[in-house]
Enzyme design. Structure first.
Site, PDB file in Angstrom:
ATOM      1  CG  HIS A 103     -46.669 -14.282 -34.090  1.00  0.00           C
ATOM      2  ND1 HIS A 103     -46.090 -14.060 -35.311  1.00  0.00           N
ATOM      3  CD2 HIS A 103     -47.118 -15.578 -34.112  1.00  0.00           C
ATOM      4  CE1 HIS A 103     -46.194 -15.157 -36.053  1.00  0.00           C
ATOM      5  NE2 HIS A 103     -46.807 -16.086 -35.351  1.00  0.00           N
ATOM      6  CD  GLU A 153     -49.703 -17.538 -34.526  1.00  0.00           C
ATOM      7  OE1 GLU A 153     -49.926 -16.856 -35.552  1.00  0.00           O
ATOM      8  OE2 GLU A 153     -48.739 -18.325 -34.424  1.00  0.00           O
ATOM      9  CG  HIS A 210     -45.708 -20.202 -33.922  1.00  0.00           C
ATOM     10  ND1 HIS A 210     -45.695 -18.930 -34.442  1.00  0.00           N
ATOM     11  CD2 HIS A 210     -44.455 -20.441 -33.445  1.00  0.00           C
ATOM     12  CE1 HIS A 210     -44.486 -18.418 -34.297  1.00  0.00           C
ATOM     13  NE2 HIS A 210     -43.702 -19.309 -33.686  1.00  0.00           N
ATOM     14  CD  GLU A 228     -47.661 -23.020 -36.945  1.00  0.00           C
ATOM     15  OE1 GLU A 228     -48.671 -22.592 -36.343  1.00  0.00           O
ATOM     16  OE2 GLU A 228     -46.902 -22.296 -37.619  1.00  0.00           O
TER      17      GLU A 228
HETATM   18 ZN    ZN Z   1     -47.249 -18.060 -35.605  1.00  0.00          ZN
END
Ligand code: ZN
Length: 334
Positions: free
Chosen positions: A124, A161, A216, A298
């Protein structure tokens, strides 16, 4: 809330005819590298994910592994978090990230990773929420079209995030450069939005990265905890051809998962991956378009209070970066 993975599927259409089933599979354990992980898996026990809030598609297994009964979980598309719900820019970073940032890359000429190139992709972008139309533009990821980029998730307290991913990326860069690697970030909060997922992959390809990692944190339901590493499934469609990177990416991901468990003490996800900490997917543009070994990680679930307490801790993020670094070093040293 539903699962909001790293590279969301737009809400419409729900399923393209070209879309291939997502794959959730258990990887073959690699002795040694995954010793710590195996211990964790044994303690935690496999979880088929059916009780969790994650909605994941099940499908074909990794080409190199036997499908696992634990890998079959309920299926829906990833939910896309609307830009309008993105966190406020006024939210303060919850803990210090001292020494995480650096303005100029170090250039050590020595170290075990001398001559190796690692591309780090901080998921992101902290400013994506200001550019809804730009990031919602569709890009071709080989198998289908999807949004250029997404805003990402946030903790319930509003820490985004995108801030987490940049902080961990900085820490990881420092660790890898100390090993002599040449490190490139796909973005360093130095552009107004994005880059788009196809460009994120292209940056790794053009750098001829020996390894690439996209960082992430998840946005799943409370109670869903733990990390997982996402491996590219075999895709050969349009511009996407992952056949050559499936095996080395799996090795990279397995090594990262093993060292992440050992260094952070965090358990593998209790809601995807059947307790292995590994999930294979064929819907992520950042993986589908990669021609170099690449995985996503993640690191935890920002929407779970216990995971969020870890993710917002600078001390824990340093461990997370250390775990990733050790896995990458292990992979690159062979
Ligand atoms: Zn993400």
């Amino acid at each position: 809330m539903s699962y909001t993975g790293p590279d969301f599927e737009p809400p419409q259409p729900r399923r393209s005819p070209l879309r291939r089933p997502l794959t959730v599979a258990i990887a073959a354990l690699v002795p040694g590298a995954l010793l710590g992980w195996g211990v964790y898996a044994a303690v935690a026990g496999p979880d088929d994910g059916s009780g969790g809030g994650a909605d994941r598609a099940a499908g074909g297994a990794r080409t190199s592994a036997t499908p696992s009964p634990g890998g079959s979980v309920s299926a829906t598309d990833d939910a896309k978090e609307p830009a309008s719900t993105s966190p406020s820019p006024t939210v303060k970073e919850p803990s210090a990230s001292a020494s995480a940032s650096k303005s100029a890359p170090a250039a050590p000429a020595t170290g075990p990773l001398k001559g190796k190139v690692v591309v780090i992709d901080p998921g992101h972008n902290p400013s994506n929420f200001r550019h809804a139309s730009e990031i919602n533009r569709k890009v071709n990821v080989g198998t289908h079209w999807k949004a250029c980029d997404t805003t990402g998730t946030a903790t319930n307290a509003g820490w985004p995030e995108a801030k987490f991913t940049l902080d961990v990326a900085h820490r990881l860069r420092t660790l890898l450069e100390e090993q002599g690697a040449t490190v490139k970030l796909t973005q360093d909060d130095d552009r107004p939005y994005g880059p788009c997922v196809d460009e994120r992959a292209r940056i790794g390809n053009e750098a001829k990265a020996d390894a690439a990692i996209s960082i992430h944190a998840d946005g799943s339901g409370a109670g869903n905890r733990g990390f997982h590493v996402i491996l590219p499934g075999s895709v050969h469609d349009g511009e996407a051809d992952t056949r050559a990177i499936v095996a080395p990416s799996a090795e990279l991901g397995e090594r990262i998962a093993g060292s992440f468990v050992r260094v952070t003490g965090s358990a593998p996800s209790n809601y995807v991956g059947g307790g292995t900490g590994l999930v294979t997917r064929t819907d992520l543009g950042g993986l589908n378009l990669s021609t170099v070994p690449k995985v996503f990680i993640e690191c935890g679930n920002m929407r779970d209070g216990e995971d969020a307490a870890l993710l917002t801790s600078g001390e824990w993020r340093q461990k997370a970066a250390q775990g990733m670094s050790e896995g990458i070093v292990s992979f690159l040293r062979g």
